[in-house]
Design an enzyme around this catalytic site. Structure first.
Site, mmCIF file in Angstrom:
data_model
loop_
_atom_site.group_PDB
_atom_site.id
_atom_site.type_symbol
_atom_site.label_atom_id
_atom_site.label_comp_id
_atom_site.label_asym_id
_atom_site.label_seq_id
_atom_site.Cartn_x
_atom_site.Cartn_y
_atom_site.Cartn_z
ATOM 1 N N GLU A 120 -14.842 -63.130 33.141
ATOM 2 C CA GLU A 120 -14.048 -64.354 33.028
ATOM 3 C C GLU A 120 -14.668 -65.591 33.674
ATOM 4 O OE1 GLU A 120 -9.554 -62.661 32.385
ATOM 5 O OE2 GLU A 120 -10.062 -63.454 34.352
ATOM 6 N N GLU B 68 -8.977 -56.941 28.288
ATOM 7 C CA GLU B 68 -7.715 -57.172 28.995
ATOM 8 C C GLU B 68 -6.723 -57.768 28.012
ATOM 9 O OE1 GLU B 68 -7.798 -59.269 32.753
ATOM 10 O OE2 GLU B 68 -9.768 -58.456 33.254
#
Length: 482
Positions: free
Chosen positions: A166, A379
């Protein structure tokens, strides 16, 4: 249209080291920057530290057994750099690496494919103290040292690798995902400098996987939200394009083209935010190509026109710390470029994250059309206040509904030609939320603890556990209730 998911499709779930392992200072491990950040978070906000988390370090066999029973065919997790190299580089911590040997062997013994993330926010704190961590280019060399060791260690047991988790979220929430020394606080240029150094580290790790791992596949795990315009007003549409270029394309182009999106770089240069790029950097970014892209998807974003007020004062995304809808502390604003805003067409979670399953199909089709690379979800999930009732059950229909809708959206993208490799919702078990402690729960497995009291950390299966078990058993064909 395919009637079912491909037979090779992997059904899994995800965690990260500092959010689930605990044992933050055991067996030779030293602190990561997240250990420090969460310690401060506990003092200021009452959110749990990472010292114990879900105690996966001591209970990994129990947890893998529960994963096996649920039917997982893969498990995405991260390796804690400071557990393997407590000082960042130097002598390996034998007890630390042995934990990951044991975990990976346990997964393979239970026919669960390991998907390893090399870095998930938890830089060894010693490197922050030594040279300010990711702010310094020195970290790229140290990351290569760490990554080369880990990849070499598991090259015969791990096929799928993700590099940095991320980067986009790190740019947005820099002081929650990094320990930023006081002298740099308020300096927005370092957001993009850190990101550039991470791109170099990502490319380096990709080259190492291609060099060392037989048939290995590697890519980044990117936090991603498609950006819609607030209205059909051309000014709002242009704002959404600007937001996409800076918030999404800026990362994707680096991974797949080895270059930065021109519109975004021009904007950063005009505002004194552009990273310092040295000779050879872009060549390295091109050489370290990605085989696939892993995506962390929770919500979509919305943007509107933001007039240039002449101040050039940029505000980055706020956060909801209470779990009460409407208490988001603010939206990202770039005068003259775009302003993020609430999407009036979408409901939100208690933490003000929009709920948008169609957005998943939208982004999968868009990214695949642009870059033509296989995709996986590493995710996807909903944070909620789960309740353990008297018979030790946890009824979470909201989670089942959320995941069902997103699996349907993913299947719709596959039916339109998108090549999908895996689906790994967040999270396998309850763990420490980066910004909200343990009360914001994501897992299929309930971990009985509070922010203040770890209790016995007993594991209980939620309704969503049984539902996902059925989904996996039927290879995504039965998405009905339990």
């Amino acid at each position: 249209m395919q009637e079912k998911f491909p037979d090779t499709f992997l059904w899994g779930a995800s965690t990260s080291a500092y959010q689930v392992e605990g044992a933050a200072y055991e067996d030779g491990k030293k602190a990561s920057q997240q250990d420090y950040i969460n310690r401060e978070s506990y003092k200021l906000k009452g959110f749990a530290t990472a010292d114990i988390a879900s105690d996966h370090y001591h209970r990994y066999k129990e947890d893998v057994s529960l994963m096996k029973e649920m039917g997982l065919t893969c498990y995405r997790f991260s390796i804690a750099w400071s557990r393997v190299f407590p000082d960042g580089i130097g002598k390996v911590n034998e007890k630390g690496i042995q934990f990951y040997r044991n975990l990976i062997d346990e997964l393979l013994k239970n026919n669960i494919e390991p998907i390893v993330t090399l870095y998930h926010y938890d830089l060894p704190m010693v490197l922050v103290e030594k040279y300010d961590g990711w702010i310094s280019r020195e970290v790229v060399k140290d990351f290569e040292y760490y990554a080369r060791y880990v990849i070499s260690e598991f090259k015969d047991k791990v096929k799928y690798w993700t590099t940095i988790n991320e980067q986009s979220i790190i740019v947005q929430y820099i002081d929650r995902k990094n320990y930023i020394p006081e002298k740099y606080q308020g300096n927005n240029q370092i957001r993009y400098q850190i990101n550039h150094h991470m791109n170099l580290a990502h490319a380096t790790a990709c080259k190492l996987v291609h060099e060392l791992v037989p048939n290995g596949l590697v890519g980044a795990a990117l936090g991603y939200a498609p950006v819609y315009p607030l209205t059909s007003d051309p000014k709002d549409c242009m704002a959404a394009q600007n937001a996409h270029d800076l918030r999404n394309a800026f990362f994707l182009d680096a991974y797949f083209k080895g270059e930065y999106t021109k519109s975004a770089m021009i904007y950063l240069e005009e505002h004194g935010l552009a990273p310092i790029i040295e000779e050879g950097d872009l060549e390295l970014m091109k050489e370290g190509y990605s085989d696939f892209l892993a995506l962390n998807y929770y919500y979509s974003d919305c943007a509107k026109y933001c007039p240039d007020d002449g101040t050039k004062e940029i505000r980055y995304n706020g956060v909801n710390l209470t779990g009460k809808k409407g208490e988001m502390s603010g939206f990202e604003t770039h005068p003259g470029f775009y302003e993020m805003c609430k999407n009036p067409k979408l409901d939100t979670t208690d933490w003000d994250w929009s709920i948008d399953s169609i957005g998943l199909e939208y982004l999968l089709r868009d990214i695949y059309a642009r870059y033509g690379k296989p995709l996986m979800i590493t995710e996807n999930g909903i944070g909620a206040f789960d309740t353990l009732v008297e018979d030790k059950a946890i009824h979470d229909p909201y989670r089942i509904n959320y995941l069902r809708d997103h699996i349907i959206a993913m299947k719709a993208a596959i039916d339109k030609g998108v090549e999908m490799m895996a689906y790994c919702p967040w999270s396998a078990i309850d763990l420490l939320s980066t910004s909200n402690g343990v009360k914001k729960r994501y897992g299929f497995i309930y971990v009985d603890r509070t922010d203040d009291d770890p209790k016995e950390l007993a594991r209980y299966k939620k309704d969503s556990y049984y539902w996902y078990k059925k989904v996996i058993k039927t290879k995504g064909n039965d998405l009905g209730d339990i």
